[in-house]
Scaffold this motif. Structure first.
Motif, PDB file in Angstrom:
ATOM      1  N   PRO A   1      37.405  33.384  26.897  1.00 22.95           N
ATOM      2  CA  PRO A   1      37.241  33.547  28.354  1.00 22.95           C
ATOM      3  C   PRO A   1      36.294  34.689  28.714  1.00 22.95           C
ATOM      4  CG  PRO A   1      39.539  33.159  27.799  1.00 22.95           C
ATOM      5  CD  PRO A   1      38.817  33.357  26.493  1.00 22.95           C
ATOM      6  N   TYR A   2      36.428  35.822  28.031  1.00 23.32           N
ATOM      7  CA  TYR A   2      35.534  36.948  28.343  1.00 23.32           C
ATOM      8  C   TYR A   2      34.100  36.607  27.975  1.00 23.32           C
ATOM      9  CZ  TYR A   2      33.088  41.353  28.102  1.00 23.32           C
ATOM     10  OH  TYR A   2      32.167  42.347  28.268  1.00 23.32           O
ATOM     11  N   LEU A   3      33.918  35.928  26.847  1.00 23.92           N
ATOM     12  CA  LEU A   3      32.564  35.568  26.419  1.00 23.92           C
ATOM     13  C   LEU A   3      31.906  34.640  27.431  1.00 23.92           C
ATOM     14  CD1 LEU A   3      30.470  35.847  24.182  1.00 23.92           C
ATOM     15  CD2 LEU A   3      31.571  33.941  22.989  1.00 23.92           C
ATOM     16  N   SER A   4      32.664  33.688  27.950  1.00 24.30           N
ATOM     17  CA  SER A   4      32.113  32.780  28.956  1.00 24.30           C
ATOM     18  C   SER A   4      31.692  33.540  30.205  1.00 24.30           C
ATOM     19  CB  SER A   4      33.158  31.715  29.316  1.00 24.30           C
ATOM     20  OG  SER A   4      33.470  30.916  28.198  1.00 24.30           O
ATOM     21  N   GLN A   5      32.515  34.478  30.630  1.00 26.80           N
ATOM     22  CA  GLN A   5      32.185  35.287  31.802  1.00 26.80           C
ATOM     23  C   GLN A   5      30.966  36.157  31.541  1.00 26.80           C
ATOM     24  OE1 GLN A   5      33.892  35.004  34.801  1.00 26.80           O
ATOM     25  NE2 GLN A   5      32.098  36.138  35.520  1.00 26.80           N
ATOM     26  N   LEU A   6      30.892  36.711  30.345  1.00 27.30           N
ATOM     27  CA  LEU A   6      29.750  37.555  29.979  1.00 27.30           C
ATOM     28  C   LEU A   6      28.451  36.773  30.051  1.00 27.30           C
ATOM     29  CD1 LEU A   6      28.868  40.344  28.827  1.00 27.30           C
ATOM     30  CD2 LEU A   6      29.212  39.379  26.539  1.00 27.30           C
TER      31      LEU A   6
ATOM     32  N   VAL B   1      38.862  35.662  22.580  1.00 21.62           N
ATOM     33  CA  VAL B   1      37.746  36.283  23.301  1.00 21.62           C
ATOM     34  C   VAL B   1      36.947  35.269  24.105  1.00 21.62           C
ATOM     35  CG1 VAL B   1      37.566  38.090  21.549  1.00 21.62           C
ATOM     36  CG2 VAL B   1      36.092  36.058  21.375  1.00 21.62           C
TER      37      VAL B   1
END
Length: 238
Positions: free
Chosen positions: A189-194, A187
Motif C-alpha cells: 500500500p505504501y509503495l503504491s501511494q509513493l 509494504v
C-alpha cells in the motif's frame, strides 16, 4: 630474557609436531567451535562454550589455542578445506573462476558465519591452497601478479557480495518472521501511494516489469557471467 612466543597461530602450531591425535588438540577444538557456529551463529562461540561442549575447562583450551582470534582463524581455515578445487587449474580459466565462485557461494550457505571473516589475508594451509590454485587458474594469460590477483579477487568479491545479500535476507526473514512475499504485501500500500505522489520512473518500472520472485541461482549465474565477461574484456585489452 626469553623471546616472546610467535603470535601467529600457524607459527605456533608448526612447532607442535604431527604426533598421534589426542582427545584435546587444536583440531578437535576447532571442530567443536565450528559445530557451535553452524548451530547457533558465530556470536555463540567462546572459549567457555567450546570447552563446555567438549567437557573440558576453558583453561585447558587455552593451552592449545591462545585466544578467540586464533580460534576463529582456525575455524575459517578449516572450512576453506571443504572447497572442492579438484582438477584445478583445468586450462580453461573462465570455467575455473566460475567454479571457484560457485564453490565459494556454496560454502557460505553451508557456514553462513564465515561471511564475517576472510577480509584480511591469512596464512592457514587451506587459505594458501585456495590462493595458489586461484592464481594458477589465471597464470599464462600474460598478466603480472597484481592483474592476476585483480582477476581472481573481482570474481570472489562479487560472489561474497551476492551471497552476503542472500544471507542478509535469510537473517531478516528469521528476525521478522516475514518472507519476501509477505514483506512485499506489507509494504504494497505504501509503495503504491509513493508511486502516485513521487516522480520515480525507474522504481515504477521495477515494480511493474521486474520479476517478482526471481530464482536466486539463475540471477547469480547471470550476474557471474557479466562479471566474467568484464574480466575477460579487460584482459583482452591488455
Amino acid at each position: 630474557m626469553t623471546d616472546d612466543p610467535p603470535r601467529v597461530i600457524w607459527a605456533r602450531l608448526s612447532g607442535q609436531g604431527r604426533g598421534p591425535a589426542r582427545v584435546l588438540d587444536h583440531r578437535a577444538i576447532t571442530a567443536a567451535a565450528i559445530a557451535i557456529a553452524d548451530e547457533h551463529g558465530i556470536d555463540a562461540v567462546s572459549m567457555r562454550s567450546v570447552a563446555g561442549r567438549m567437557g573440558h575447562s576453558a583453561m585447558a583450551l587455552y593451552r592449545h589455542v591462545g585466544s578467540k582470534d586464533d580460534l576463529t582463524e582456525l575455524m575459517y581455515d578449516a572450512v576453506l578445506g571443504e572447497l572442492d578445487l579438484s582438477g584445478m587449474p583445468s586450462g580453461d580459466w573462465l570455467t575455473d573462476l566460475a567454479r571457484l565462485a560457485r564453490e565459494t557461494r556454496r560454502l557460505h550457505h553451508a557456514h553462513p558465519w564465515i561471511a564475517r571473516f576472510g577480509h584480511r589475508p591469512t596464512l592457514g594451509p587451506n587459505a594458501q591452497r585456495l590462493r595458489e590454485i586461484g592464481l594458477a587458474c589465471v597464470d599464462g594469460l600474460g598478466l603480472d601478479i597484481d592483474a592476476m590477483m585483480d582477476a581472481v579477487s573481482t570474481v570472489l568479491h562479487f560472489t561474497r557480495g551476492y551471497v552476503g545479500q542472500e544471507l542478509g535476507e535469510r537473517e531478516t526473514q528469521e528476525r521478522t518472521g516475514l518472507d519476501l512475499a509477505a514483506y512485499q504485501l506489507q509494504v504494497g500500500p505504501y509503495l503504491s501511494q509513493l508511486l502516485q505522489d513521487a516522480d520515480l520512473p525507474y522504481l515504477e518500472r521495477v515494480v511493474r516489469e521486474a520479476e517478482d520472485h526471481p530464482d536466486p541461482d539463475a540471477v547469480f549465474e547471470r550476474r557471474l557471467a557479466m562479471v566474467l565477461d568484464g574480466v575477460a574484456a579487460r584482459i583482452d585489452r591488455g
